[in-house]
Enzyme design. Structure first.
Site, PDB file in Angstrom:
ATOM      1  N   HIS A  54      38.269  51.076  59.964  1.00 27.39           N
ATOM      2  CA  HIS A  54      37.817  49.815  59.366  1.00 27.39           C
ATOM      3  C   HIS A  54      38.629  48.624  59.855  1.00 27.39           C
ATOM      4  CE1 HIS A  54      34.913  51.754  56.877  1.00 27.39           C
ATOM      5  NE2 HIS A  54      35.809  52.534  56.323  1.00 27.39           N
TER       6      HIS A  54
ATOM      7  N   GLU B  43      24.893  60.650  65.412  1.00 32.10           N
ATOM      8  CA  GLU B  43      24.056  60.144  64.327  1.00 32.10           C
ATOM      9  C   GLU B  43      23.284  58.875  64.700  1.00 32.10           C
ATOM     10  OE1 GLU B  43      26.264  59.915  60.671  1.00 32.10           O
ATOM     11  OE2 GLU B  43      27.242  61.845  61.015  1.00 32.10           O
TER      12      GLU B  43
ATOM     13  N   ARG C 115      30.008  45.367  54.901  1.00 31.65           N
ATOM     14  CA  ARG C 115      29.338  46.670  54.870  1.00 31.65           C
ATOM     15  C   ARG C 115      28.408  46.741  53.660  1.00 31.65           C
ATOM     16  NH1 ARG C 115      26.836  51.158  56.618  1.00 31.65           N
ATOM     17  NH2 ARG C 115      27.515  53.068  55.630  1.00 31.65           N
ATOM     18  N   CYS C 116      27.119  46.930  53.923  1.00 32.14           N
ATOM     19  CA  CYS C 116      26.112  47.034  52.870  1.00 32.14           C
ATOM     20  C   CYS C 116      25.370  48.359  53.003  1.00 32.14           C
ATOM     21  CB  CYS C 116      25.114  45.884  52.959  1.00 32.14           C
ATOM     22  SG  CYS C 116      25.871  44.256  52.893  1.00 32.14           S
TER      23      CYS C 116
ATOM     24  N   ARG D  21      20.983  39.516  53.242  1.00 32.83           N
ATOM     25  CA  ARG D  21      22.314  39.870  53.768  1.00 32.83           C
ATOM     26  C   ARG D  21      22.898  38.747  54.640  1.00 32.83           C
ATOM     27  NH1 ARG D  21      21.741  45.285  56.800  1.00 32.83           N
ATOM     28  NH2 ARG D  21      19.671  44.460  57.249  1.00 32.83           N
TER      29      ARG D  21
ATOM     30  N   LEU E  94      25.360  36.818  54.110  1.00 35.84           N
ATOM     31  CA  LEU E  94      26.820  36.840  54.190  1.00 35.84           C
ATOM     32  C   LEU E  94      27.292  37.864  55.212  1.00 35.84           C
ATOM     33  CD1 LEU E  94      29.539  35.843  53.191  1.00 35.84           C
ATOM     34  CD2 LEU E  94      29.419  37.555  51.362  1.00 35.84           C
TER      35      LEU E  94
ATOM     36  N   GLU F  26      35.203  59.475  43.486  1.00 33.89           N
ATOM     37  CA  GLU F  26      34.750  58.290  42.767  1.00 33.89           C
ATOM     38  C   GLU F  26      33.821  58.629  41.614  1.00 33.89           C
ATOM     39  OE1 GLU F  26      31.032  56.261  45.049  1.00 33.89           O
ATOM     40  OE2 GLU F  26      32.923  56.389  46.113  1.00 33.89           O
TER      41      GLU F  26
ATOM     42  N   CYS G  41      36.994  60.114  52.011  1.00 37.59           N
ATOM     43  CA  CYS G  41      37.670  58.912  52.513  1.00 37.59           C
ATOM     44  C   CYS G  41      37.883  57.888  51.429  1.00 37.59           C
ATOM     45  CB  CYS G  41      36.862  58.293  53.658  1.00 37.59           C
ATOM     46  SG  CYS G  41      35.186  57.807  53.215  1.00 37.59           S
TER      47      CYS G  41
ATOM     48  N   GLU H 247      41.108  60.489  54.707  1.00 35.30           N
ATOM     49  CA  GLU H 247      41.708  59.229  55.127  1.00 35.30           C
ATOM     50  C   GLU H 247      43.188  59.240  54.807  1.00 35.30           C
ATOM     51  OE1 GLU H 247      43.738  55.705  54.215  1.00 35.30           O
ATOM     52  OE2 GLU H 247      42.751  56.764  52.577  1.00 35.30           O
TER      53      GLU H 247
END
Length: 766
Positions: free
Chosen positions: A707, A497, A528-529, A26, A28, A618, A656, A678
């Protein structure tokens, strides 16, 4: 039929459509976040990008063609917008350069000197994946201008590395299809202005030495009306004669009625996703002119299970005999959607690891297939034997099929998927029990994951911190989160959380039939991964997963504490799912596990329970004609998860960053007491559906774009909520952010939530 071609003269070509960008560790992600925090220079960020591209070219060097231009510092669609000069005016500032403007569109920016804050571009899902792209913005007067520097520089990097690079661009049809016209103008009317820029781009790539250019047109797997189909034909007629050969790539589904169009386009090659559209290959062979390349996506670029190489060769060998060197082999789509490398997954169960292939391994599988076709199976016999053994072991594994899970599912009937009473009756009981004010305020669930939280998790993984000590630290973080929310004056609290690494991974770690990798990261957007769980077998919940944390959090406050769960459809869509049974069957297993947790929370005294279904939309098939069946079982799964509670237990759900207007009927059918969605990035556009649809339950339109680093003002929030109140009665409106606050800092969250609470108080005053 084409004449057969002698094997030595008919080598199948291997290539790839795209490679993971984030780096094996990661790199990047961390470089971007340091740059955004001001802890790294521009030169340091770009150096990381250069090094990653060098490594990724080397990893693909055995392929006959390697994609270039697939690397991105944030999003490949946003990259294309900048290549085409389609940059929103609000991102431009005196003295800023392209990278400043690029991140301004991606993330937004706060006010600076005489410059007002800049809103981030709208973000939504890339077809039916969990990757988010920045939506291109159009208007009737949009103009385009070329900046090919990104592609030209990366093509030169490939040349210097000794790699045969093939630039990758989004095609003109898909680029327009992905975008939105804010003034409701016709996007296709922009095509005559757009095509000259594409022509010039192709000419410059040809002049720089590109032989082939990959032109991605995944919009062709969707249902296109006559106007879009005609526009596609006109576009590719206009792109001919630019000095470079075009590989038109489609993926994620079948072409169906668009197959004759795709085969007739004046391009030099066509790529078909043979994982999703295997049944169309024979027709494509018949329809494609004899001088065209047929590229087949024979390795699944979206899932992590090993390819059955023997079965694949059974249908590939006759095609190779027929097509010869016209046959190209590739993954089905870009490998952006899978983790990079299985190496290093030493903690993963050996049996499960044996069943997997990540990006590096998928390209190895591709080489085995090409070796078998070009030189005969004997040449790769050892690899084929090992692959066959892995496929057989997975099929026969007792860990995959659990009779007790199947028995529990057989006991479910239609009554388990619905609440006892209608919403109107439930609402009265919930109002009496919860005593919430008008415009109640809440958040979506997560609060900032601070450096201390992440360090505690790292120490736990390394074994430097015991379970009891870790739980104590997480309890301290939960208590802090509760204090912060009470000080801000929020009405319904969450525990924050702190103990959760990810909203899906956390539950995957606790479910049987699910495995978690250590390094299996996949980019969701920007930096974001996520690490999608591996749903390898029948799913079962062996014990409660959240109850202790929620009971502790509720003990700290008199205000209602919201129990936080991830819903079955999102657990499914954000995991790598087994491919040996229908997805609907796996979703029902997940729904039963979530139902058990919901009932345990209710028994423990938690009166509000949120079951997040962020990924509901999705999962939609890309063709509307197939939506009904998916929505039927997806809504049923949510009903199974939520349907067993009493009337006075309030069920929330959250969605979202997707286009929900066209599935509002299904959202209503979920029958959640409160839905939060959202709306801030889309300027409340998602509420347009409620002009014609009388949504019966309560809704919280997100008023804070989490974001972006921008802090929304109280007046801005009030205006957004008043706009919402034109469609939804105020008695059924909640005030909340767009999404969880995990990725933000407390310094950003406190003022934003204070403004949100102050706005709600102003709204209550009339």
């Amino acid at each position: 039929m084409l004449p057969s071609i002698h094997r030595e003269q008919a080598l199948a070509t291997t290539h790839n459509l795209g490679y993971p960008r984030i780096g094996a560790h990661r790199e990047l992600k961390f470089a971007l976040e340091k740059y955004w925090r001001g802890e790294a220079s521009r030169a340091e960020l770009t150096a990381v990008g250069t090094e990653l591209r060098r490594r990724h070219l080397a990893s693909q060097a055995l392929l006959d063609q390697v994609p270039v231009g697939d690397f991105s510092f944030y999003d490949h669609v946003l990259d294309m917008s900048f290549t085409l000069g389609n940059v929103p005016q609000r991102a431009r500032r005196p003295g800023s350069d392209a990278l400043d403007e690029y991140f301004r569109v991606a993330r937004g920016s706060a006010a600076h000197g005489d410059c007002a804050c800049a809103a981030a571009g709208e973000m939504t899902k890339w077809f039916d994946t969990n990757y988010h792209y920045i939506v291109p913005e159009f208007s009737a007067d949009t103009a385009f201008s070329l900046d090919a520097s990104r592609l030209l520089s990366q093509l030169e990097e490939a040349r210097q590395s000794g790699v045969r690079g093939r630039p990758v661009i989004i095609g003109p049809l898909t680029y327009l299809w992905l975008g939105k016209a804010r003034d409701q103008s016709d996007r296709l009317a922009l095509l005559p202005r757009l095509l000259p820029v594409y022509r010039e781009l192709l000419r410059q790539l040809a002049a720089a030495g590109a032989e082939w250019v990959q032109v991605d047109e995944p919009a062709l797997v969707t249902e296109l009306d006559a106007g879009w189909r005609d526009a596609c034909a006109r576009a590719y007629e206009a792109l001919g004669g630019c000095g470079v050969r075009l590989l038109l790539t489609t993926y994620f589904g079948e072409l169906r009625e668009n197959l004759p169009l795709a085969c007739a386009l004046p391009v030099d090659g066509l790529h078909i996703d043979a994982i999703s559209a295997r049944a169309e290959i024979a027709a494509a062979v018949r329809l494609l002119p004899a001088d065209r390349i047929l590229s087949l996506g024979v390795i699944n670029g979206r899932n992590v299970w090993k390819t059955d190489l023997h079965a694949t060769l059974e249908w590939l060998e006759p095609l190779h005999h027929l097509l010869g060197e016209r046959l190209w082999l590739a993954p089905s789509c870009s490998l952006l959607h899978v983790p990079m490398d299985l190496a290093g997954e030493d903690r993963l169960d050996a049996d499960i690891r044996y069943w997997l292939a990540f990006a590096v391994q998928k390209l190895e599988e591709l080489q085995v297939l090409a070796g078998a076709l070009n030189k005969g199976r004997a040449h790769v016999q050892e690899a084929l034997v090992a692959n066959n053994a892995a496929i057989a072991r997975r099929r026969a594994s007792a860990r995959v099929h659990k009779p007790e899970v199947q028995q529990a599912l057989r006991k479910l009937d239609a009554s388990h998927a619905r609440r006892v009473s209608r919403y109107a009756q439930r609402r009265e009981k919930q109002a009496a029990a919860l005593k919430l004010p008008l415009y109640p305020t809440t958040t979506i669930g997560s609060f900032p994951q601070t450096a201390a939280i992440r360090e505690a998790r790292r120490r736990l993984r390394r074994g430097d911190l015991g379970d009891d000590a870790y739980r104590l630290l997480m309890r301290e973080e939960i208590a802090r989160c509760v204090r912060e929310q009470e000080a801000l004056g929020l009405d319904v609290l969450v525990h924050g959380e702190a103990e959760r690494n990810d909203m899906v991974e956390y539950f995957g770690q606790q479910l049987e039939g699910c495995a978690i990798t250590e390094h299996g990261w996949v980019q969701s957007y920007g930096s974001r991964c996520v690490k999608p769980p591996l749903l390898y077998g029948d799913v079962r919940r062996p014990k409660a997963m959240t109850v202790d944390w929620m009971v502790y959090a509720q003990s700290l406050t008199e205000k209602p504490m919201k129990g936080m769960l991830t819903g079955p459809v999102t657990l499914l869509n954000w995991s790598f799912v087994r491919d040996d049974q229908p997805r609907a069957a796996t979703c029902r297993q997940l729904a039963l596990a979530v139902r058990q947790e919901v009932l345990d929370l209710e028994r423990a005294g938690i009166r509000i329970i949120q079951i997040d279904e962020a990924a509901l939309r999705e999962g939609l098939p890309l063709r509307r004609s197939e939506w009904r069946e998916y929505l039927r079982w997806a809504v049923e799964a949510f009903g199974i998860a939520a349907g067993g509670v009493r009337d006075d237990t309030q069920i929330h759900t959250h969605m979202c960053y997707s286009e929900f207007n066209d599935i509002v009927d299904a959202i209503s059918a979920l029958d959640a007491d409160v839905i939060t969605i959202e709306t801030s990035r889309s300027n409340m556009e998602l509420l347009d559906a409620f002009d014609s649809f009388e949504y019966p339950n309560a809704i919280g339109p997100g008023v804070y774009d989490i974001h972006s680093p921008n802090v929304p003002g109280r007046g801005q929030i009030v205006a957004r909520m008043r706009e919402a109140a034109r469609r939804i009665p105020p008695a059924r409106l909640w005030v909340n952010p767009d999404c969880g606050l995990k990725t933000r800092s407390w310094e950003e969250v406190r003022p934003a939530l204070k403004n949100m609470v102050d706005a709600a108080r102003e709204l209550r005053g009339g």
